[in-house]
Scaffold this motif. Structure first.
Motif, PDB file in Angstrom:
ATOM      1  N   UNK A 123      -8.696   9.910  -9.180  1.00 25.20           N
ATOM      2  CA  UNK A 123      -8.001   8.633  -9.367  1.00 25.20           C
ATOM      3  C   UNK A 123      -8.835   7.421  -8.990  1.00 25.20           C
ATOM      4  N   UNK A 124      -9.904   7.615  -8.236  1.00 25.87           N
ATOM      5  CA  UNK A 124     -10.574   6.483  -7.595  1.00 25.87           C
ATOM      6  C   UNK A 124     -11.791   5.956  -8.333  1.00 25.87           C
ATOM      7  N   UNK A 125     -12.323   6.678  -9.297  1.00 21.47           N
ATOM      8  CA  UNK A 125     -13.571   6.262  -9.947  1.00 21.47           C
ATOM      9  C   UNK A 125     -13.412   4.915 -10.645  1.00 21.47           C
ATOM     10  N   UNK A 143     -14.239  10.233  -3.141  1.00 25.54           N
ATOM     11  CA  UNK A 143     -13.430  10.613  -4.296  1.00 25.54           C
ATOM     12  C   UNK A 143     -12.001  10.915  -3.854  1.00 25.54           C
ATOM     13  N   UNK A 144     -11.045  10.282  -4.504  1.00 22.48           N
ATOM     14  CA  UNK A 144      -9.632  10.479  -4.192  1.00 22.48           C
ATOM     15  C   UNK A 144      -8.963  11.147  -5.393  1.00 22.48           C
ATOM     16  N   UNK A 145      -8.328  12.282  -5.159  1.00 20.70           N
ATOM     17  CA  UNK A 145      -7.640  13.036  -6.195  1.00 20.70           C
ATOM     18  C   UNK A 145      -6.143  13.044  -5.911  1.00 20.70           C
ATOM     19  N   UNK A 180      -0.672   3.552  -2.608  1.00 23.87           N
ATOM     20  CA  UNK A 180      -1.561   2.937  -3.590  1.00 23.87           C
ATOM     21  C   UNK A 180      -2.978   2.796  -3.040  1.00 23.87           C
ATOM     22  N   UNK A 181      -3.110   2.648  -1.727  1.00 24.05           N
ATOM     23  CA  UNK A 181      -4.402   2.385  -1.095  1.00 24.05           C
ATOM     24  C   UNK A 181      -4.795   3.582  -0.224  1.00 24.05           C
ATOM     25  N   UNK A 182      -6.074   3.929  -0.268  1.00 23.00           N
ATOM     26  CA  UNK A 182      -6.599   5.014   0.558  1.00 23.00           C
ATOM     27  C   UNK A 182      -7.841   4.485   1.263  1.00 23.00           C
ATOM     28  N   UNK A 222     -10.027   1.903  -1.072  1.00 20.54           N
ATOM     29  CA  UNK A 222      -9.939   1.825  -2.525  1.00 20.54           C
ATOM     30  C   UNK A 222      -8.494   1.558  -2.930  1.00 20.54           C
ATOM     31  N   UNK A 223      -8.336   0.753  -3.961  1.00 18.75           N
ATOM     32  CA  UNK A 223      -7.028   0.453  -4.543  1.00 18.75           C
ATOM     33  C   UNK A 223      -6.888   1.307  -5.795  1.00 18.75           C
ATOM     34  N   UNK A 224      -5.989   2.272  -5.785  1.00 17.05           N
ATOM     35  CA  UNK A 224      -5.812   3.166  -6.923  1.00 17.05           C
ATOM     36  C   UNK A 224      -5.123   2.491  -8.092  1.00 17.05           C
TER      37      UNK A 224
END
Length: 441
Positions: free
Chosen positions: A41-43, A163-165, A142-144, A84-86
Motif C-alpha cells: 500500500x505504501x509505494x 513497505x506497508x502491506x 491511514x498513517x503508519x 507514510x500516508x496511505x
C-alpha cells in the motif's frame, strides 16, 4: 525468532533457507498467509519524517520502491520517526523495514487514523539491523510510522525501504492518485540561520512530503519581491524544488521597483509563464489545474482566456488557485475582486479553489459565488501560512468550517481520478486538520 508486542517478527538473514523450506506450512497459518498475499500500500505514497540528513535523503526515498535510495534522519539524536500516508484507512497486516547501516535498536511501529493519535502494533527492543519483517499485524488507520527511540549506531536512522502491506477499506486504492503540496505567503527576508525564520521549516516539510508537484498561492517573496530577494531568501528554501513548482504571483510581486512582477518573472522564468502570460493551466491525471493572477482580474485578456480554457477542458475535475480569496476570516477579509472569476468557475463546475493573502489556514464548505452553501459549490482553502508572519482570525465568515492561525505549515492535497481531500500539516510534522473526502462534480 521472537514475539513482538502483537506480531511475530521474521528476521531475514540466516533464517531465509529455513523459511523457504517451511513456506507451505506458513501458508497454512491464516495469520501469516494473509500478510503474504495482502497488497503493498505504501509505494509512492506521501511521506514525512522528523528530520532528514540532507536533500538526497528525504522521507519519500523510503517508499519509492528502490533499494539504492534511502531516507536518513539527522545524526546523533533520539527520538526520530518516519511516516507514510496511505491515502485512506486500511487494515495493516505487515510492515517490512530494510535498514541501511544506521539502524534502529529500539523502535515502535504505530498506526493512526488521523496522524495525531497513535496505536502501537509492534515493538522492537533489541534490533540488530538488516531486514525486519513484521507480519501478522492487525493495525487499522491511514498513517503508519516507525518511531525510533534508540539508535543502533552513533549516526541516525536510515531505511532503504519501509513497505506497508494490508487491505484498504472499501477495496483497492482509487486510481490516478497523486499528492500535491501547496502554500502561499512564503519567504520573509530571513534564512535558516535565524531560529525564528519559518520558510526554511515549511520548505523542509514540503520536501519531506515529496509530492508530485508544488503550488504557491502568491506573495512568494517579501517585501518587494526583487530578484535579489528571491535569490537571497526564497531560493535558499523553497527554491530547492523550483523545477517542480507551479507558482502564481501575489500583490507583493507587484511592488518590485524594477517593475510589476519583474523579479518574479526573472526568477521563475518559463515556470511561471509557460504559456507566455502570468496565468496558465496544466493537467495531471483526471484533473485540470488553472493558475491565475489575481492582480489582473480586471484585465479582459485573462478573463477571456479563462473562459476559453475551461470550455476546452476535457478533464472531470477542476482546481484553480490564485492569491486573493473571495472569502476569508482573516485581516484582509473577503475580496470581491475574485467574484467574477468564481462565477466563471462555478459555471464550469469547478471543484476546488486555493488562495493565500491572509496569513492563516482556513477551509470552507462548498458554496456558490454569492456565499450560499450548496452541494454543487466550490470548496475554498486559504493556505497563507508558508512563512510570513501570521495574521489573527478577525471576522468568521459564513460556511467557514475550520480556522488555524499561528501554526506555520503546508497543505498536503490528495487527488484521485474522482475526488480529493487534504491535510494541513504543521512544521512539527503533526496534522492540524483533515478535510472531508469530496467527489468531483
Amino acid at each position: 525468532m521472537h514475539q513482538g508486542v502483537v506480531a511475530r517478527r521474521a528476521r531475514i538473514g540466516v533464517y531465509a533457507a529455513v523459511l523457504a523450506l517451511v513456506g507451505g506450512l506458513l501458508l497454512g497459518w491464516s495469520e501469516r498467509a494473509g500478510a503474504a498475499v495482502d497488497p503493498l500500500l505504501s509505494k509512492g505514497k506521501a511521506a514525512t519524517a522528523s528530520s532528514t540528513e540532507g536533500s538526497s535523503y528525504v522521507a519519500g526515498k523510503a517508499f519509492d520502491g528502490s533499494t539504492t535510495t534511502r531516507w536518513a534522519s539527522a545524526e546523533g539524536k533520539d527520538p526520530q520517526w518516519l511516516r507514510v500516508d496511505l491515502g485512506a484507512n486500511a487494515t495493516v497486516s505487515r510492515v517490512k523495514l530494510s535498514w541501511e547501516a544506521a539502524y534502529g535498536k529500539a523502535y515502535r511501529l504505530e498506526v493512526s487514523a488521523d496522524g495525531t493519535t497513535w496505536t502501537t502494533v509492534a515493538e522492537e527492543k533489541a534490533g540488530n539491523g538488516g531486514t525486519d519483517d513484521w507480519t501478522g499485524l492487525s493495525g487499522k488507520g491511514r498513517y503508519v510510522r516507525m518511531y525510533g527511540t534508540a539508535r543502533g549506531t552513533s549516526y541516525g536512522y536510515s531505511l532503504f525501504e519501509m513497505e506497508v502491506y494490508g487491505v484498504p477499506d472499501g477495496g483497492p486504492p482509487p486510481s490516478g492518485a497523486f499528492t500535491v503540496v501547496a502554500a502561499g505567503d512564503i519567504a520573509a527576508q530571513c534564512t535558516a540561520s535565524d531560529s525564528g525564520c519559518a520558510h526554511p521549516k515549511t520548505a523542509a516539510l514540503a520536501q519531506q512530503i515529496d509530492p508530485k508537484f508544488y503550488l504557491t498561492m502568491g506573495d512568494n517573496q517579501y517585501d518587494d519581491a526583487r530578484l535579489s530577494d528571491f535569490k537571497n531568501y526564497y531560493d535558499k528554501s523553497w527554491g530547492a524544488f523550483k523545477a517542480k513548482t507551479h507558482p502564481v504571483p501575489g500583490n507583493h510581486e507587484t511592488y518590485d521597483p524594477a517593475g510589476s512582477l519583474s523579479g518574479y518573472k526573472s526568477y521563475f522564468g518559463s515556470i511561471a509563464y509557460p504559456q507566455g502570460k502570468s496565468w496558465y493551466s496544466f493537467d495531471e491525471g483526471n484533473w485540470h489545474f488553472v493558475a491565475l493572477d489575481s492582480n489582473a482580474f480586471d484585465q479582459s485578456a485573462q478573463i477571456d482566456w479563462l473562459k476559453a480554457d475551461l470550455a476546452a477542458n476535457a478533464k472531470k475535475c477542476v482546481a484553480a488557485y490564485w492569491h486573493h480569496p473571495l472569502y476569508s476570516s482573516g485581516g484582509h477579509g473577503n475580496d470581491p475582486v475574485s467574484r467574477p472569476v468564481w462565477k466563471i468557475l462555478y459555471g464550469a463546475k469547478a471543484d476546488l479553489v486555493l488562495n493565500g493573502h491572509d496569513h492563516h489556514y482556513e477551509r470552507f464548505a462548498p458554496q456558490d459565488p454569492d456565499g450560499k452553501a450548496t452541494a454543487d459549490g466550490i470548496v475554498e482553502i486559504v493556505g497563507g501560512m508558508g512563512g510570513a508572519e501570521p495574521y489573527p482570525i478577525e471576522t468568521v465568515q459564513p460556511n467557514s468550517q475550520k480556522r488555524i492561525s499561528g501554526d506555520y505549515g503546508v497543505l498536503k492535497l490528495d487527488f484521485t481520478d474522482t475526488g480529493y481531500g487534504w491535510s494541513y500539516v504543521g512544521t512539527d510534522g503533526q496534522v492540524k486538520d483533515s478535510s472531508p473526502k469530496y467527489s468531483c462534480h
